[in-house]
Design a protein around this motif. Structure first.
Motif, PDB file in Angstrom:
ATOM      1  N   VAL A 127       9.030  18.816   1.493  1.00 35.42           N
ATOM      2  CA  VAL A 127       8.897  17.767   0.479  1.00 35.42           C
ATOM      3  C   VAL A 127      10.118  16.675   0.692  1.00 35.42           C
ATOM      4  O   VAL A 127       9.302  15.075  -0.348  1.00 35.42           O
ATOM      5  CB  VAL A 127       9.482  19.118  -0.279  1.00 35.42           C
ATOM      6  N   VAL A 128      11.096  16.966   1.238  1.00 33.66           N
ATOM      7  CA  VAL A 128      11.744  16.143   1.782  1.00 33.66           C
ATOM      8  C   VAL A 128      10.849  14.904   2.542  1.00 33.66           C
ATOM      9  O   VAL A 128      11.198  13.291   2.556  1.00 33.66           O
ATOM     10  CB  VAL A 128      12.800  16.129   2.034  1.00 33.66           C
ATOM     11  N   VAL A 129      10.229  14.917   3.003  1.00 37.23           N
ATOM     12  CA  VAL A 129       9.550  14.027   4.397  1.00 37.23           C
ATOM     13  C   VAL A 129       8.564  13.023   3.388  1.00 37.23           C
ATOM     14  O   VAL A 129       8.174  12.230   3.672  1.00 37.23           O
ATOM     15  CB  VAL A 129       8.230  14.259   5.337  1.00 37.23           C
ATOM     16  N   LEU A 130       7.514  14.497   2.471  1.00 39.05           N
ATOM     17  CA  LEU A 130       6.869  13.468   2.014  1.00 39.05           C
ATOM     18  C   LEU A 130       7.300  12.262   0.732  1.00 39.05           C
ATOM     19  O   LEU A 130       6.521  11.595   0.408  1.00 39.05           O
ATOM     20  CB  LEU A 130       6.259  14.476   0.986  1.00 39.05           C
ATOM     21  N   TYR A 131       8.108  12.974   0.019  1.00 35.39           N
ATOM     22  CA  TYR A 131       8.835  11.755  -1.059  1.00 35.39           C
ATOM     23  C   TYR A 131       9.112  10.383   0.118  1.00 35.39           C
ATOM     24  O   TYR A 131       8.917   9.797  -0.500  1.00 35.39           O
ATOM     25  CB  TYR A 131      10.090  12.661  -1.364  1.00 35.39           C
ATOM     26  N   VAL A 132       9.855  10.797   1.063  1.00 35.77           N
ATOM     27  CA  VAL A 132      10.741   9.381   2.175  1.00 35.77           C
ATOM     28  C   VAL A 132       9.456   8.733   2.071  1.00 35.77           C
ATOM     29  O   VAL A 132       9.124   7.714   2.025  1.00 35.77           O
ATOM     30  CB  VAL A 132      11.362   9.930   3.281  1.00 35.77           C
ATOM     31  N   LEU A 133       8.298   9.512   2.529  1.00 35.38           N
ATOM     32  CA  LEU A 133       7.456   8.274   2.959  1.00 35.38           C
ATOM     33  C   LEU A 133       6.092   7.443   2.345  1.00 35.38           C
ATOM     34  O   LEU A 133       6.060   7.011   2.246  1.00 35.38           O
ATOM     35  CB  LEU A 133       6.149   9.043   3.840  1.00 35.38           C
ATOM     36  N   ARG A 134       6.136   8.552   1.377  1.00 30.03           N
ATOM     37  CA  ARG A 134       5.741   7.556  -0.433  1.00 30.03           C
ATOM     38  C   ARG A 134       6.721   6.415  -1.149  1.00 30.03           C
ATOM     39  O   ARG A 134       6.088   5.487  -1.467  1.00 30.03           O
ATOM     40  CB  ARG A 134       5.144   8.608  -1.118  1.00 30.03           C
ATOM     41  N   GLN A 135       7.738   6.857  -0.885  1.00 31.03           N
ATOM     42  CA  GLN A 135       8.983   5.888  -1.652  1.00 31.03           C
ATOM     43  C   GLN A 135       8.558   4.547  -0.962  1.00 31.03           C
ATOM     44  O   GLN A 135       8.601   3.906  -0.863  1.00 31.03           O
ATOM     45  CB  GLN A 135      10.493   5.909  -1.437  1.00 31.03           C
ATOM     46  N   ALA A 136       8.515   4.760   0.907  1.00 31.81           N
ATOM     47  CA  ALA A 136       8.481   3.481   2.141  1.00 31.81           C
ATOM     48  C   ALA A 136       7.060   3.195   1.818  1.00 31.81           C
ATOM     49  O   ALA A 136       6.973   1.390   1.341  1.00 31.81           O
ATOM     50  CB  ALA A 136       8.105   4.499   3.156  1.00 31.81           C
ATOM     51  N   GLN A 137       6.194   3.494   1.322  1.00 32.03           N
ATOM     52  CA  GLN A 137       4.712   3.189   1.256  1.00 32.03           C
ATOM     53  C   GLN A 137       4.844   2.779  -0.238  1.00 32.03           C
ATOM     54  O   GLN A 137       3.785   1.185  -0.058  1.00 32.03           O
ATOM     55  CB  GLN A 137       3.260   4.339   0.868  1.00 32.03           C
ATOM     56  N   SER A 138       5.442   2.761  -1.190  1.00 30.29           N
ATOM     57  CA  SER A 138       4.838   2.168  -2.137  1.00 30.29           C
ATOM     58  C   SER A 138       6.525   0.372  -1.763  1.00 30.29           C
ATOM     59  O   SER A 138       6.048  -0.148  -3.072  1.00 30.29           O
ATOM     60  CB  SER A 138       5.911   3.209  -3.146  1.00 30.29           C
ATOM     61  N   ARG A 139       7.503   0.448  -1.540  1.00 28.97           N
ATOM     62  CA  ARG A 139       7.908  -0.686  -0.867  1.00 28.97           C
ATOM     63  C   ARG A 139       7.679  -2.079  -0.441  1.00 28.97           C
ATOM     64  O   ARG A 139       7.463  -2.373  -0.345  1.00 28.97           O
ATOM     65  CB  ARG A 139       9.036  -0.498  -0.141  1.00 28.97           C
ATOM     66  N   THR A 140       6.156  -1.340   0.518  1.00 31.39           N
ATOM     67  CA  THR A 140       5.573  -2.018   1.056  1.00 31.39           C
ATOM     68  C   THR A 140       3.507  -2.194   0.232  1.00 31.39           C
ATOM     69  O   THR A 140       3.142  -2.656   0.922  1.00 31.39           O
ATOM     70  CB  THR A 140       5.454  -1.283   2.876  1.00 31.39           C
ATOM     71  N   GLY A 141       4.583  -1.467  -0.750  1.00 29.78           N
ATOM     72  CA  GLY A 141       2.753  -1.767  -1.380  1.00 29.78           C
ATOM     73  C   GLY A 141       1.465  -1.105  -0.801  1.00 29.78           C
ATOM     74  O   GLY A 141       0.472  -1.400  -1.526  1.00 29.78           O
ATOM     75  N   VAL A 142       1.406   0.097  -0.603  1.00 28.67           N
ATOM     76  CA  VAL A 142       0.722   0.481   0.383  1.00 28.67           C
ATOM     77  C   VAL A 142       0.426   1.619  -0.970  1.00 28.67           C
ATOM     78  O   VAL A 142       1.917   2.358  -1.105  1.00 28.67           O
ATOM     79  CB  VAL A 142       0.835   1.128   1.943  1.00 28.67           C
TER      80      VAL A 142
END
Length: 229
Positions: A127-142
């Motif tokens: 859960v922690v890893v998925l949340y961090v990855l998706r936050q990073a993807q949203s910041r980069t426009g992915v």
């Protein structure tokens, strides 16, 4: 119970409500395993944009990091003989790792039977890893993940259409954290609380999570949030 308290605290609650201790253990273990497999599949889709990769990861989970099953199965002339031999096994296959834990199944699925809290702790890590990855993807426009969007399929005429298959709630949970708590700051606050409680689930997974977050800190554009977390 004292050193991995939280899982057995929930077992105690279910026992207090009337279940037998074995039933309470099994209900929580089965629920944890199903949730963990869904999170593994979601991680594969999130990172590789491929549902097939996620499913493959969930399948390989049951082999627990060892390919010792391959030479074992290759030694039989037919699938029927191989399945018969599997049913008659009375020991774990050797993993090939030169560690003392080989004797009591640390490199086998047996560890999930005698360490019931381990599955739920791994789920929290996912859960922690998925949340961090998706936050990073949203910041980069992915796009956050393909499993949050309708999956395309092809009609008989060859034109694209949209599938209305429901998405399992467990795979959407990490993204919903921020919405429920008012944006990414609220999500990272909840992550901090989860991480703070993780030693009560499994202290080894807590330490492993710290290593994983440090790697993500170096690779992803969300350094300040992770440092604060």
């Amino acid at each position: 119970i004292l050193y991995h308290f939280m899982f057995y605290f929930q077992v105690g609650n279910l026992t207090f409500l009337g279940l037998q201790p074995a039933q309470a253990n099994n209900i929580l273990s089965i629920g944890s395993m199903v949730s963990l497999l869904a999170l593994v599949m979601s991680l594969g889709r999130c990172v590789f944009r491929s549902a097939a990769v996620g499913r493959l990861g969930a399948v390989l989970f049951f082999f627990h990091g060892s390919l010792s099953f391959a030479p074992f199965l290759a030694g039989f002339s037919s699938a029927t003989k191989a399945l018969t031999a599997v049913g008659r096994l009375d020991h774990w296959l050797g993993s090939g790792f030169p560690y003392r834990g080989e004797e009591w199944g640390i490199w086998t699925l047996g560890v999930f039977l005698n360490q019931r809290h381990l599955t739920s702790a791994l789920g929290l890590l996912m859960v922690v890893v998925l949340y961090v990855l998706r936050q990073a993807q949203s910041r980069t426009g992915v796009a956050a993940s393909i499993n949050l969007q309708p999956e395309p399929c092809v009609e008989a005429s060859g034109g694209p259409t949209v599938s209305n298959r429901p998405v399992p709630a467990i795979t959407r949970f990490p993204q919903l954290l921020g919405r429920l708590l008012g944006g990414s700051r609220g999500g990272y606050l909840l992550l901090s609380l989860v991480l703070g409680l993780m030693p009560y689930w499994n202290s080894a997974i807590f330490l492993a999570t710290g290593v994983v977050l440090f790697v993500l800190l170096l690779l992803l554009p969300c350094g300040p949030q992770l440092i604060w977390t």
